[in-house]
Enzyme design. Structure first.
Site, PDB file in Angstrom:
ATOM      1  N   ASP A   4       1.096   7.936  -1.160  1.00 42.34           N
ATOM      2  CA  ASP A   4       0.490   6.685  -0.754  1.00 42.34           C
ATOM      3  C   ASP A   4       1.063   6.385   0.631  1.00 42.34           C
ATOM      4  O   ASP A   4       1.916   7.092   1.134  1.00 42.34           O
ATOM      5  CB  ASP A   4       0.776   5.570  -1.770  1.00 42.34           C
ATOM      6  CG  ASP A   4      -0.271   4.475  -1.672  1.00 42.34           C
ATOM      7  OD1 ASP A   4      -0.487   3.770  -2.660  1.00 42.34           O
ATOM      8  OD2 ASP A   4      -0.892   4.347  -0.588  1.00 42.34           O
TER       9      ASP A   4
HETATM   10  C1  GLC Z   1      -2.726   1.746   0.379  1.00 43.84           C
HETATM   11  C2  GLC Z   1      -2.994   1.816  -1.106  1.00 43.84           C
HETATM   12  C3  GLC Z   1      -3.779   3.017  -1.530  1.00 43.84           C
HETATM   13  C4  GLC Z   1      -4.760   3.378  -0.437  1.00 43.84           C
HETATM   14  C5  GLC Z   1      -3.952   3.837   0.762  1.00 43.84           C
HETATM   15  C6  GLC Z   1      -4.857   4.146   1.955  1.00 43.84           C
HETATM   16  O1  GLC Z   1      -1.433   1.296   0.615  1.00 43.84           O
HETATM   17  O2  GLC Z   1      -1.898   1.668  -1.978  1.00 43.84           O
HETATM   18  O3  GLC Z   1      -4.425   2.716  -2.770  1.00 43.84           O
HETATM   19  O4  GLC Z   1      -5.634   4.399  -0.859  1.00 43.84           O
HETATM   20  O5  GLC Z   1      -2.966   2.901   1.148  1.00 43.84           O
HETATM   21  O6  GLC Z   1      -5.472   2.988   2.399  1.00 43.84           O
END
Ligand code: GLC
Length: 755
Positions: free
Chosen positions: A288
């Site tokens: 993430d």
């Molecule tokens: C965010 C979220 C994740 C998302 C990623 C890209 O922090 O936790 O669900 O897909 O970053 O935006």
């Protein structure tokens, strides 16, 4: 032709094909072999570049510096870009990668396509409330088609985190509290996103997230600590991820949180043992946002090299934080990372690019004509209206005041409240609609149909007079607002009050400590309650909220969730009966937030509270131990009667199955759909088991007076669970079965499972 001439001819053909776009065509050579051929040519820096994902023109996390992407791409330092909305710019960046980097490896564009791409659908929690896997799959099919047409290759969806705490802002993004429903939705979403051919230009790669148990954050506070037994992890939180993997999800995303003290991005037990070894997942794993780097903030890694060494076995691609770029060489030098580990991670990244056909044509998802004819097609919007109406849960309907009828006794209808006609804060939508604007907050407000916009056209030709009064708009209610409200109510026969949450108040990093309605909305309701006119409350909410007074005083309550672009039209379809509500709650709705966590599949405890109040039982002194509305609850404009529950055998042998059937009859005046739900209880097990567990559901349509026998089959596997010794097995003994239209009002039967 002599052998050597034939060999020469084949070699020349091969070279010619290779020269067309740098790599051999999509021949029958295995993808892995083609990946290995490419890997063999790559430098360490180029391999690290493939594991590096940088943000595009939108940032969805703590801000990272944004060097000119083109320069980094040319240097071979970027393998993927996320959250890039601009189509032409994506084309330019792809050309930089293919034409100006040494090996010309195409970029992978990832995006959060969470509930639609350019056409905004209801939030995923609302979609789950339909309990209709076909509808959910179709939503994802449309969303993926639009995203693919706009040059996206990969979506960071489905989010399948089980959520039992409405304080968590991301309840809206998943399918609620139940593993069985969550698993069914997870599979439907993956099938909708990926179709049956990743190579097709209207399918994209799915990414099941957030692995794992992110929704169990203590206090419902986003990113917070998660700690649980292995049997709870396996019985409650893992099934939806497993279902997504079994449905063929191409990729997976690590979760931010620690699980039992170990950050998920470096959690060998989760990723190496369960995901890779036990489940056989071979796809690519992306972190993430900066979750690799955050292992240092968790205090579980001392520096970038240590973070790299601990994460690389569990995470192939580093999103946004560039920890791998900083630490990988050092980790390789100090032996905490091996060349093979790096190659394995790069292999999975490149393989996905081959599977998507990017090496055959890096621009195949960038056809401007297809984009223009695909995005926001009329039929996409029509479907958004259909699923939004089918996601709305009718929670209360005293006196059958809904649906509105032409011969209703009242004529003057007033729409009032902060969400009667809002055009800001992404109301009726959510933060996770990144594709509709230049950044996370930008969008064309004219694309949302508000209740006020839809009410006139829908109701006036039924003979109603419609008035809309926006009051208390900017979070404050002035004296003038109250006067307006009192006067407007006095001049109306029926009030429709639209309350709830801002679109930008739900989603990531939007947990709340207080689930009561904010921004003076309770003052509006209290004033309204004293004016003596019947009122319909419409909730535009992203999660269960605390609203005991509203549930008590409103004549009818429609939980409309965040319904997307077609909010107003869908609401009118429900209020006029064009669509007979059939949605059911995917989350328990507590009476007050002090009851949280409150979920239906709880253990019995040794002192269950059977009657309130009763001392020496598991309950509170100040409130009964029951929710405002139970899991699986939702009303219809008609009525369904359940009868004749039958269990095919009273003794079932281990390894066999048993059939449970029930007769459902539509005893009301209107045709309608009903979600028939099957629950079990393992009454005599080795360890304490939930008082109910959903093990089947079927959505049926019945005309007035029509009856149908619904049949479910329970296998030994359905009766099995992970016990405290980490064994997956069914315990001999008595099982109870329950069937009904929600988890509370059920018919009951039982049978014995024999050794
Ligand atoms: C965010 C979220 C994740 C998302 C990623 C890209 O922090 O936790 O669900 O897909 O970053 O935006």
């Amino acid at each position: 032709m002599r052998i050597c001439e034939k060999y020469l001819f084949c070699t020349l053909i091969g070279l010619f094909l290779f020269s067309i776009n740098g790599f051999s065509q999509n021949t029958d050579a295995s993808l892995d072999q083609r990946v290995e051929e490419l890997l063999a040519k790559m430098t360490l820096e180029e391999k690290m570049g493939q594991l590096n994902q940088l943000p595009g023109d939108i940032q969805t996390g703590t801000r990272v510096k944004n060097d000119p992407l083109a320069k980094r791409i040319r240097a071979g330092e970027v393998g993927s870009i996320l959250s890039h909305t601009n189509f032409d710019n994506k084309m330019k960046l792809q050309k930089e990668a293919v034409k100006n980097s040494r090996l010309g490896i195409p970029l992978l564009f990832g995006f959060d396509v969470i509930h639609g791409y350019k056409t905004v659908f209801p939030i995923p929690l609302a979609q789950a409330a339909t309990w209709d896997m076909g509808l959910i799959e179709k939503t994802e099919r449309i969303a993926a088609t639009e995203a693919a047409a706009d040059g996206q290759h990969w979506t960071f969806a489905p989010m399948v985190d089980i959520a039992r705490d409405p304080r968590w802002g991301r309840c809206m993004e998943g399918s609620g509290e139940d593993p069985f429903l969550g698993a069914a939705v997870a599979a439907a979403r993956v099938k909708g996103i990926q179709g049956d051919d990743l190579y097709a230009t209207n399918t994209i790669a799915a990414c099941v997230k957030h692995f794992a148990a992110y929704g169990a954050a203590e206090g419902g506070r986003d990113y917070n600590t998660v700690d649980m037994s292995e049997q709870t992890l396996r019985n409650v939180y893992l099934p939806p991820y497993k279902a997504a993997i079994d449905a063929g999800a191409a990729t997976l995303m690590n979760a931010f949180n620690t699980l039992n003290g170990v950050p998920c991005t470096m959690n060998d037990k989760l990723t190496t043992d369960i995901l890779r070894k036990e489940w056989g997942f071979k796809g690519m794993i992306v972190s993430d946002w900066n979750s690799v780097g955050e292992t240092m903030v968790h205090g579980a890694a001392v520096d970038e090299a240590d973070a790299t060494a601990k994460c690389l076995p569990n995470c192939d691609m580093d999103m946004a934080g560039e920890t791998y770029m900083k630490g990988m060489k050092i980790a390789l030098r100090n032996g905490t990372v091996t060349e093979q580990q790096i190659n394995d991670a790069v292999h999975r990244v490149l393989r996905l690019k081959f599977e998507l056909g990017l090496f055959d044509d890096p621009y195949r998802y960038m056809n401007a004509a297809r984009k223009d004819e695909t995005l926001e097609k009329a039929e996409h919007r029509e479907f958004a209206r259909e699923i939004a109406a089918k996601s709305m849960v009718l929670l209360k309907n005293d006196g059958g005041i809904l649906p509105l009828k032409e011969n209703s006794t009242f004529k003057r209808i007033l729409f009032i409240g902060p969400y009667a006609d809002s055009r800001e804060h992404k109301d009726y939508m959510s933060f996770w609609t990144l594709g509709i604007g230049k950044d996370a907050t930008d969008y064309d407000t004219s694309k949302v149909v508000t209740p006020a916009m839809a009410a006139g056209p829908a109701l006036e030709n039924m003979g109603f007079e419609v008035t809309t009064k926006e009051i208390c708009i900017n979070a404050t209610c002035t004296e003038k607002d109250y006067v307006t409200m009192i006067n407007s109510v006095a001049e109306s026969d029926l009030v429709v009050v639209c309350v709830g949450e801002r679109g930008m108040e739900c989603g990531e990093s939007r947990s709340v400590s207080d689930l009561k309605l904010n921004r003076n909305q309770n003052n509006i309701l209290n004033t309204l309650g004293r004016l003596g006119k019947p009122y319909v409350a419409v909730l535009f909410n992203s999660r269960p909220l605390e609203m005991e007074e509203l549930f008590e005083n409103a004549t009818a309550v429609v939980c409309a969730w965040q319904p997307g672009y077609e909010a107003g039209n869908a609401l009118m379809d429900v209020m006029t009966g064009k669509v007979n509500p059939s949605a059911k709650l995917p989350m328990t709705w507590p009476r007050i937030q002090g009851q949280i966590p409150m979920y239906y599949n709880h253990l019995n405890t040794g002192r269950p509270q059977l009657k309130f109040p009763t001392l020496w039982t598991s309950g509170y002194l100040d409130i009964e131990n029951t929710p405002a509305f139970p899991f699986g609850y939702g009303l219809s404009y008609t009525k369904f009667d359940y009868a004749d529950l039958r269990v095919s055998k009273s003794n079932m042998k281990m390894g066999e199955s048993v059939e449970v059937s029930v007769s459902v009859k539509n005893i009301g005046e209107l045709a309608g759909d009903e979600v028939v739900q099957l629950y079990i209880r393992d009454v005599k097990a080795d360890i304490s088991r939930p008082v109910k567990e959903l093990k089947g559901f079927e959505k049926i349509s019945l005309n007035k007076g029509e009856a149908k026998t619904v049949r479910f089959t329970l296998t030994t596997e359905d009766l099995s669970y992970w016990n405290h010794n980490n064994e997956f097995k069914a315990d001999p003994g008595r099982f109870e079965v329950f069937v009904g239209g929600n988890s509370r009002d059920v018919l009951q039967g039982d049978f014995n499972l024999m050794k």
